[in-house]
Enzyme design. Structure first.
Site, PDB file in Angstrom:
ATOM      1  N   ASN A   1      33.791  28.300  42.282  1.00  0.00           N
ATOM      2  CA  ASN A   1      33.529  29.368  41.084  1.00  0.00           C
ATOM      3  C   ASN A   1      32.693  29.043  40.271  1.00  0.00           C
ATOM      4  O   ASN A   1      33.572  28.188  39.632  1.00  0.00           O
ATOM      5  CB  ASN A   1      35.098  30.175  40.759  1.00  0.00           C
ATOM      6  CG  ASN A   1      34.731  30.963  40.136  1.00  0.00           C
ATOM      7  OD1 ASN A   1      33.435  31.200  39.017  1.00  0.00           O
ATOM      8  ND2 ASN A   1      35.667  31.965  39.696  1.00  0.00           N
TER       9      ASN A   1
ATOM     10  N   CYS B   1      33.172  34.990  33.389  1.00  0.00           N
ATOM     11  CA  CYS B   1      32.078  35.545  34.220  1.00  0.00           C
ATOM     12  C   CYS B   1      31.121  36.013  34.542  1.00  0.00           C
ATOM     13  O   CYS B   1      30.485  36.515  35.344  1.00  0.00           O
ATOM     14  CB  CYS B   1      33.219  34.981  36.043  1.00  0.00           C
ATOM     15  SG  CYS B   1      34.229  34.107  36.374  1.00  0.00           S
TER      16      CYS B   1
ATOM     17  N   HIS C   1      29.264  38.279  41.954  1.00  0.00           N
ATOM     18  CA  HIS C   1      29.727  36.928  40.879  1.00  0.00           C
ATOM     19  C   HIS C   1      30.744  36.206  42.535  1.00  0.00           C
ATOM     20  O   HIS C   1      31.642  36.966  42.705  1.00  0.00           O
ATOM     21  CB  HIS C   1      30.879  36.697  40.125  1.00  0.00           C
ATOM     22  CG  HIS C   1      32.048  35.691  40.243  1.00  0.00           C
ATOM     23  ND1 HIS C   1      31.451  34.585  38.927  1.00  0.00           N
ATOM     24  CD2 HIS C   1      33.169  35.828  39.513  1.00  0.00           C
ATOM     25  CE1 HIS C   1      32.652  33.998  38.916  1.00  0.00           C
ATOM     26  NE2 HIS C   1      32.800  34.523  39.303  1.00  0.00           N
TER      27      HIS C   1
HETATM   28  O1  UT7 Z   1      36.227  34.166  38.674  1.00  0.00           O
HETATM   29  C1  UT7 Z   1      37.357  34.909  37.846  1.00  0.00           C
HETATM   30  C2  UT7 Z   1      37.569  36.445  38.472  1.00  0.00           C
HETATM   31  N1  UT7 Z   1      38.476  34.978  39.307  1.00  0.00           N
HETATM   32  C3  UT7 Z   1      39.075  35.675  40.653  1.00  0.00           C
HETATM   33  O2  UT7 Z   1      38.859  36.432  40.955  1.00  0.00           O
HETATM   34  C4  UT7 Z   1      40.163  34.932  41.263  1.00  0.00           C
HETATM   35  C5  UT7 Z   1      40.977  36.187  42.601  1.00  0.00           C
HETATM   36  N2  UT7 Z   1      42.114  35.405  42.376  1.00  0.00           N
HETATM   37  C6  UT7 Z   1      41.460  34.543  43.711  1.00  0.00           C
HETATM   38  O3  UT7 Z   1      40.921  34.197  44.446  1.00  0.00           O
HETATM   39  C7  UT7 Z   1      43.594  34.748  45.237  1.00  0.00           C
HETATM   40  O4  UT7 Z   1      43.790  35.440  44.463  1.00  0.00           O
HETATM   41  C8  UT7 Z   1      43.662  32.937  44.746  1.00  0.00           C
HETATM   42  C9  UT7 Z   1      42.957  32.250  45.915  1.00  0.00           C
HETATM   43  C10 UT7 Z   1      43.653  32.705  43.193  1.00  0.00           C
HETATM   44  C11 UT7 Z   1      44.810  32.629  45.481  1.00  0.00           C
HETATM   45  O5  UT7 Z   1      44.907  33.877  46.994  1.00  0.00           O
HETATM   46  P1  UT7 Z   1      45.561  34.088  47.104  1.00  0.00           P
HETATM   47  O6  UT7 Z   1      45.916  35.011  48.772  1.00  0.00           O
HETATM   48  O7  UT7 Z   1      45.928  35.520  46.435  1.00  0.00           O
HETATM   49  O8  UT7 Z   1      47.228  33.465  47.156  1.00  0.00           O
HETATM   50  P2  UT7 Z   1      48.529  33.701  45.988  1.00  0.00           P
HETATM   51  O9  UT7 Z   1      48.546  33.658  44.765  1.00  0.00           O
HETATM   52  O10 UT7 Z   1      48.845  35.348  46.713  1.00  0.00           O
HETATM   53  O11 UT7 Z   1      49.677  32.210  46.821  1.00  0.00           O
HETATM   54  C12 UT7 Z   1      50.050  32.511  48.469  1.00  0.00           C
HETATM   55  C13 UT7 Z   1      50.857  31.623  48.647  1.00  0.00           C
HETATM   56  C14 UT7 Z   1      51.602  30.182  47.275  1.00  0.00           C
HETATM   57  O12 UT7 Z   1      52.860  30.285  48.266  1.00  0.00           O
HETATM   58  P3  UT7 Z   1      54.265  31.068  48.614  1.00  0.00           P
HETATM   59  O13 UT7 Z   1      54.601  31.400  46.711  1.00  0.00           O
HETATM   60  O14 UT7 Z   1      54.228  32.537  49.443  1.00  0.00           O
HETATM   61  O15 UT7 Z   1      54.851  30.618  49.068  1.00  0.00           O
HETATM   62  C15 UT7 Z   1      51.106  29.959  46.267  1.00  0.00           C
HETATM   63  O16 UT7 Z   1      52.119  29.105  46.194  1.00  0.00           O
HETATM   64  O17 UT7 Z   1      49.788  29.436  48.607  1.00  0.00           O
HETATM   65  C16 UT7 Z   1      50.419  29.492  47.664  1.00  0.00           C
HETATM   66  N3  UT7 Z   1      49.392  28.056  46.911  1.00  0.00           N
HETATM   67  C17 UT7 Z   1      48.469  27.519  47.710  1.00  0.00           C
HETATM   68  N4  UT7 Z   1      49.089  26.642  48.773  1.00  0.00           N
HETATM   69  C18 UT7 Z   1      48.010  25.904  49.405  1.00  0.00           C
HETATM   70  C19 UT7 Z   1      47.941  28.841  46.080  1.00  0.00           C
HETATM   71  N5  UT7 Z   1      47.194  27.861  46.273  1.00  0.00           N
HETATM   72  C20 UT7 Z   1      46.982  27.066  46.800  1.00  0.00           C
HETATM   73  C21 UT7 Z   1      46.949  26.090  47.254  1.00  0.00           C
HETATM   74  N6  UT7 Z   1      46.745  25.239  48.676  1.00  0.00           N
HETATM   75  N7  UT7 Z   1      45.647  25.331  46.895  1.00  0.00           N
END
Ligand code: UT7
Length: 359
Positions: free
Chosen positions: A285, A115, A255
């Site tokens: 993204n 990115c 970004h």
């Molecule tokens: O471009 C390069 C750089 N990339 C980035 O900057 C991405 C950086 N990361 C992020 O933007 C975020 O970490 C995400 C959007 C990917 C994830 O958000 P989060 O708030 O960090 O969620 P998490 O990974 O902590 O997941 C929380 C919960 C999990 O469930 P449990 O384990 O708490 O039951 C996930 O399984 O949300 C669940 N989850 C979803 N639920 C519904 C993960 N993806 C989804 C989804 N829909 N699409």
């Protein structure tokens, strides 16, 4: 050749027609519009259609940027494509663009810093112009990440989109230009965001395909935390290098990965959120394409005028991150093909005014 600054004189972007709304993913994985919007700020993103690829989208963006700059492809010295989703391992996507637009005397190569690729490519092109190696460069950020998405993995498939953005960078005697560029990396964190197979470490075979190793894998939480810290550090360093105060920045173009990352960066910098450009809600993204697409939309929306200071800041796989401060130049009102002595005199006068302005 006298030392020149590099200014952006053309810009353009391409977004494929196919819109993928959050509701479209509800049919594929256990997710919903509310979760996606609240956790990322994304409502929809574009996916390339059949026959579209990184090079075809890059070519469309390039044509628009050249038209805006009123520069013929045949007069280009250099094409750099920033991408981590090239058409082929080789030839470089930049070579495919070179051929498609007929840039017959241009060098061409790709830069891969995930990115951060566009900010990296801009920094390289700027350095080459300032050094006098080239007079101009077409700098493109383009991605087709939809082709690397695991549509059974809800934590990644909802995040990414396709598109391309391009700028024409030219040497100019104007005092405006790219004022600083900071590039950083930490390869020890590579496996927090990567595509495991398909390269020389794990070449494609049946087992890599069966294990879904050709798709993007990401440890979202850790990426999030490091993205915020690194983007803030790079932004502060780029400002300091350019000797520009944060208060003098007219627009921050980060970004576009997640609206919560952008909010957190603005908050930590104590920068007003109204001056942060955000379009992640419509494109998701798009990796290397996100900053040039955002830059184009910011100009379209009248949010940049000549002399405005802009701060670009990126973070991505690698890890890589970087930032750049530039002073916006924008559209010129002269037509190269019919440049008369009077036009040239007027241009020189404009550049002189620019040069004495800060005195
Ligand atoms: O471009 C390069 C750089 N990339 C980035 O900057 C991405 C950086 N990361 C992020 O933007 C975020 O970490 C995400 C959007 C990917 C994830 O958000 P989060 O708030 O960090 O969620 P998490 O990974 O902590 O997941 C929380 C919960 C999990 O469930 P449990 O384990 O708490 O039951 C996930 O399984 O949300 C669940 N989850 C979803 N639920 C519904 C993960 N993806 C989804 C989804 N829909 N699409």
């Amino acid at each position: 050749m006298a030392r020149q600054n590099a200014v952006i004189t053309g810009w353009g972007f391409y977004a494929p027609a196919k819109v993928m709304r959050n509701s479209d993913f509800e049919k594929l994985v256990d997710t919903n519009d509310q979760w996606i919007f609240e956790r990322t700020g994304i409502r929809e993103r574009r996916f390339a259609g059949p026959g579209e690829s990184t090079s075809t989208m890059a070519t469309s963006a390039a044509r628009s940027a050249l038209a805006k700059a009123k520069l013929k492809a045949a007069d280009l010295d250099l094409i750099i494509v920033g991408t981590c989703s090239p058409d082929y391992l080789f030839p470089a996507t930049a070579c495919l663009v070179q051929s498609a637009i007929g840039a017959d005397r241009s060098g061409a190569f790709d830069i891969e810093a995930a990115c951060t690729s566009f900010v990296s490519a801009l920094s390289v092109a700027n350095a080459m112009i300032v050094a006098g190696t080239v007079r101009n460069a077409l700098v493109i950020g383009a991605e087709t990440l939809s082709r690397f998405l695991d549509m059974t993995d809800r934590s990644t498939c909802i995040l990414f989109g396709d598109g391309a953005g391009a700028v024409v960078l030219e040497g100019s005697n104007a005092s405006v230009g790219i004022e600083s560029a900071v590039l950083r990396s930490d390869g020890s964190k590579g496996e927090l965001l990567y595509v495991p197979a398909g390269g020389t470490m794990h070449p494609a075979d049946q087992s890599t395909v069966d294990a879904r190793q050709h798709f993007i894998k990401m440890a979202g939480n850790e990426v999030f935390r490091l993205a915020v810290k690194s983007m803030v550090d790079a932004a502060e360093e780029a400002l300091s290098l350019a000797n520009v105060a944060l208060g003098d920045i007219a627009l921050l173009i980060p970004h576009q990965a997640n609206v919560r990352i952008m909010d957190a960066v603005a908050k930590r910098l104590h920068f007003p959120i109204e001056k942060v450009f955000v379009n992640v809600q419509r494109y998701g993204n798009t990796s290397a394409a996100s900053i040039p697409i955002a830059l184009c939309e910011a100009v379209e929306q009248g949010r940049l005028k000549r002399g405005d200071k802009v701060l670009l800041v990126a973070f991505g796989g690698g890890f890589t991150w970087g930032a750049s401060v530039l002073e916006w130049y924008g559209e010129h009102d002269w037509d190269r093909a019919t440049l008369s002595p009077l036009d040239i005199a007027a241009r020189k006068l404009g550049d002189l005014v620019d040069r004495v302005r800060p005195l």
